[in-house]
Scaffold this active site. Structure first.
Site, PDB file in Angstrom:
ATOM      1  CD  GLU A   1      38.277  52.505  32.296  1.00  0.00           C
ATOM      2  OE1 GLU A   1      37.241  52.035  31.810  1.00  0.00           O
ATOM      3  OE2 GLU A   1      39.193  51.799  32.775  1.00  0.00           O
TER       4      GLU A   1
ATOM      5  CG  ASP B   1      37.602  50.481  35.362  1.00  0.00           C
ATOM      6  OD1 ASP B   1      37.735  51.281  36.293  1.00  0.00           O
ATOM      7  OD2 ASP B   1      36.573  50.415  34.666  1.00  0.00           O
TER       8      ASP B   1
ATOM      9  CE1 TYR C   1      35.650  48.495  37.284  1.00  0.00           C
ATOM     10  CE2 TYR C   1      35.819  46.119  37.040  1.00  0.00           C
ATOM     11  CZ  TYR C   1      35.877  47.385  36.496  1.00  0.00           C
ATOM     12  OH  TYR C   1      36.154  47.534  35.163  1.00  0.00           O
TER      13      TYR C   1
END
Length: 700
Positions: A7, A103, A300
């Site tokens: 990403e 993601d 994350y």
């Protein structure tokens, strides 16, 4: 050869380093049988309305609703190069398959799939699903790749969300902007969020404070209080009856209570605490923790879970040891702490990603080299992990109830029996340079008492206070309200609950401020006159979180494969048609609510009307005139500056300004005048604007 698409460039480079794609090329990395490239966020986006038909460049009610039969997507000019690189890589003959490494979630799936579709790629792809950028997590993820088709329903859900937001945003924004002659942004998440801020402001405005009275008696060292009373005569009567009299302890109740350790951080709870402790905005917190994630120091960040999965138990225990040795504030309790990681584990409450925790990379990191914002966030995340694995905080809560002259009084105290996790939290907070506003005041213990104990000649008094209105929202409390909004109408197993997602809520708040619908006053978020006026004209369905709840229920069913995307989109289209067709007519009086008292910058050189400032330009208040001076005209962009109110006033008043180069005054797409401002240093340049009847410029 396999093509891995991440990403962001930083994530791609990290993955490339782990899988051996060490050779850096233009827009990608190569090596060990892999090509690794990236998307730069949303590389492919829904096209603007005018792409479907040039007539949509002009906003009119007659052209609504705009509901595409076939959806078009575009790549912004700024991202065109990277898209071309990805497209070329996908078409390389030696690329046999792809790996989606965006993601791991609904939006990440959408980002990859739109690029894949736009490029016309038909090659098979797998899915990488990870929650940490640590080398070990990436390696494990590549060992457990899933077939990309297993996420088709997730993609369908994401695509429906994107299309539905586009339909509501385009149609509702144009509809209300045209009706009220202004730029009125309307959105499925933005409008209910603004409505909450406006409603809170109305509650504060309409609040009528009242004085109230509380009787007190002093029993030795104990200050016992009675009930809140609004009648001053009644309060005085109680005080007079009790003064100098005997008070008797009628009951003494002791309860053992437990405050369990706090849960680990998800993004929203981290943003809330960071706002409360450091005053960071939600967007600042997201930016800081995203940087920490990309530096491999935290997991994350865009998660809505506050738990870990069972397979992380040993890893989490190791991270706790690293934190205890690394962070100085842990010195006071590291020897006594007996961490219990199992109380942070709940597989059923982890969907896309587990809670935010530090990584083992923390042990080798030079924390002094981190920017202060990132360092503060890392300390918060580390402290919360240790709190979450610590023992409970236990205490005895004691309530003493007294009787004096037939009136009841009470006093409370607390005796801590085990500090537990509060010792960790207290050590962390004591390490802060500035103490946060939410510092908890400790309740002292009561002295030794026995039931039936009498206190003679007590002193009685009355304290006076005022009721207080609700407090304005801070980003802390607004995020909490957004997270709860509509939950009573949302499936408990829906992927997203509340308004927006953990990743998008910060952006929603920033947009409200940038568009002038809300403003910041310290930590407070206040609705503006413009924001209140917008909410007053929108229908309840656009300002209620129920719409989001209904959507999330449906999107969850699509992601599970239990409902069809076409059915959902048909419902959205019907809603948009109803919104446009049933909007009531607007009177001039209603339209005037958006005519705010704006400062007059100067007089229009064409019609003599007042010129006002907007976010992007200076414009004539006479809608039929159309005179406008743009702040970001090419001349000013080239000079890396913009047209200021002072400069605009000088131009309009005297035709004199300190500047150089070429400046253009435009109406629509036509130039009304071109003003050449010579390079004369600090000297003024004179010019004169002259307009013919049709608006064409003559030399002046």
């Amino acid at each position: 050869m396999k093509l891995v698409i991440a990403e962001k460039p930083s994530v791609a480079r990290t993955i490339a380093g782990v899988i051996g794609a060490d050779e850096l090329k233009d827009g990608y990395c190569e090596g060990n049988g892999y090509l690794v490239s990236w998307c730069i966020g949303h590389l492919v986006e829904p096209a603007h309305a005018e792409v479907y038909d040039p007539k949509y460049a002009k906003w009119t009610k007659e052209d609504l609703p705009i509901i595409p039969d076939i959806w078009h997507y575009v790549i912004s000019k700024a991202k065109q190069k990277q898209y071309s690189i990805l497209k070329e890589l996908m078409r390389r003959a030696d690329v046999e398959s792809l790996i989606c490494a965006t993601d791991a979630g609904r939006e990440g799936e959408l980002i990859f799939r739109l690029v894949y579709k736009q490029a016309g790629c038909k090659k098979p792809f797998s899915r990488l699903w990870i929650s940490s950028m640590e080398d070990s997590a990436i390696k494990q993820g590549f060992d457990a790749l899933k077939d990309g088709t297993e996420y088709d329903n997730l993609y369908a859900s994401a695509l429906c969300r994107s299309k539905a937001d586009w339909l509501v945003g385009i149609n509702a924004t144009r509809l209300y902007s045209v009706l009220y002659n202004g730029s009125l942004n309307v959105g499925r998440v933005q409008s209910p969020t603004l409505a909450m801020i406006v409603q809170r402001a109305e509650q504060i405005r309409d609040f009528v404070k009242e004085k109230y009275y509380v009787p007190h008696i002093q029993c030795g060292e104990i200050d016992a209080t009675g009930e809140k009373i609004f009648d001053p005569a009644e309060a005085e009567k109680i005080t007079a009856a009790c003064d100098k009299q005997q008070a008797v302890l009628r009951s003494l109740i002791s309860e053992s209570k437990t405050a369990r350790p706090p849960k680990l951080y998800d993004l929203t709870s981290l943003q809330r605490d960071a706002n409360r402790i450091y005053g960071y905005t939600a967007q600042q917190t997201l930016d800081y923790v995203q940087n920490l994630y990309e530096k491999k120091l935290t997991t994350y960040p865009r998660t809505d879970s506050q738990y870990l999965t069972h397979d992380m138990t040993d890893t989490a225990a190791e991270i706790v040891k690293v934190v205890l040795l690394k962070l100085s504030f842990a010195e006071s309790f590291r020897e006594e702490l007996k961490p219990n990681v199992s109380q942070t584990v709940n597989d059923k409450k982890v969907s896309d990603h587990h809670a935010i925790i530090p990584t083992v990379e923390l042990g080798a990191a030079d924390l002094t080299a981190l920017p202060s914002g990132e360092r503060n966030l890392l300390y918060m995340v580390a402290s919360r992990l240790v709190c979450a694995v610590s023992g409970p905080h236990t205490f005895e809560a004691v309530t003493a109830e007294f009787d004096c002259a037939g009136h009841a009084f009470a006093a409370k105290g607390r005796v801590v029996t085990a500090e537990g996790w509060k010792a960790v939290d207290r050590a962390f907070r004591s390490s802060l340079k500035e103490k946060p506003d939410d510092e908890e005041k400790e309740m002292p213990p009561l002295p030794q008492l026995t039931e039936g104990q009498a206190f003679d000649n007590v002193q009685a008094s009355t304290s006076e206070s005022w009721t207080t209105p609700p407090k304005p929202y801070t980003e802390d409390t607004l995020l909490a309200a957004m997270e709860r909004a509509g939950n009573e109408d949302t499936d408990t197993e829906a992927e997203r609950r509340g308004l927006g997602t953990p990743a998008t809520r910060a952006g929603v708040i920033e947009k409200l401020v940038q568009k002038g619908f809300a403003s910041r006053k310290g930590k407070q978020l206040i609705s503006t006159e413009r924001g209140a006026a917008l909410i007053s004209v929108l229908p309840e369905k656009l300002t209620s979180p129920k719409l989001t709840a209904e959507w999330e229920n449906a999107l969850t069913e699509i992601a599970r494969g239990k409902s069809g995307a076409a059915e959902f989109m048909d419902g959205i289209a019907a809603y948009i048609r109803e919104l446009v067709e049933t909007v009531p007519e607007v009177t001039d009086e209603q339209r005037s609510r958006f005519n705010f008292d704006k400062p007059v910058i100067g007089l229009c050189p064409r019609c003599g009307g007042n010129v006002h400032e907007s976010r992007t330009n200076f414009y004539c208040s006479n809608k039929d005139c159309g005179f406008v001076m743009w702040k970001n005209d090419k001349f000013f962009r080239d000079k890396k500056t913009s047209l200021t109110p002072r400069m605009a006033t000088e131009l309009l008043k005297s035709g004199r300004v300190k500047a150089k180069g070429l400046y253009s005054v435009k109406t629509g797409k036509k130039y009304d005048a071109q003003i050449v401002l010579a390079d004369t240093g600090d000297k003024y340049v004179n010019f004169k604007l002259e307009f013919e009847q049709k608006g064409k410029a003559t030399k002046g």
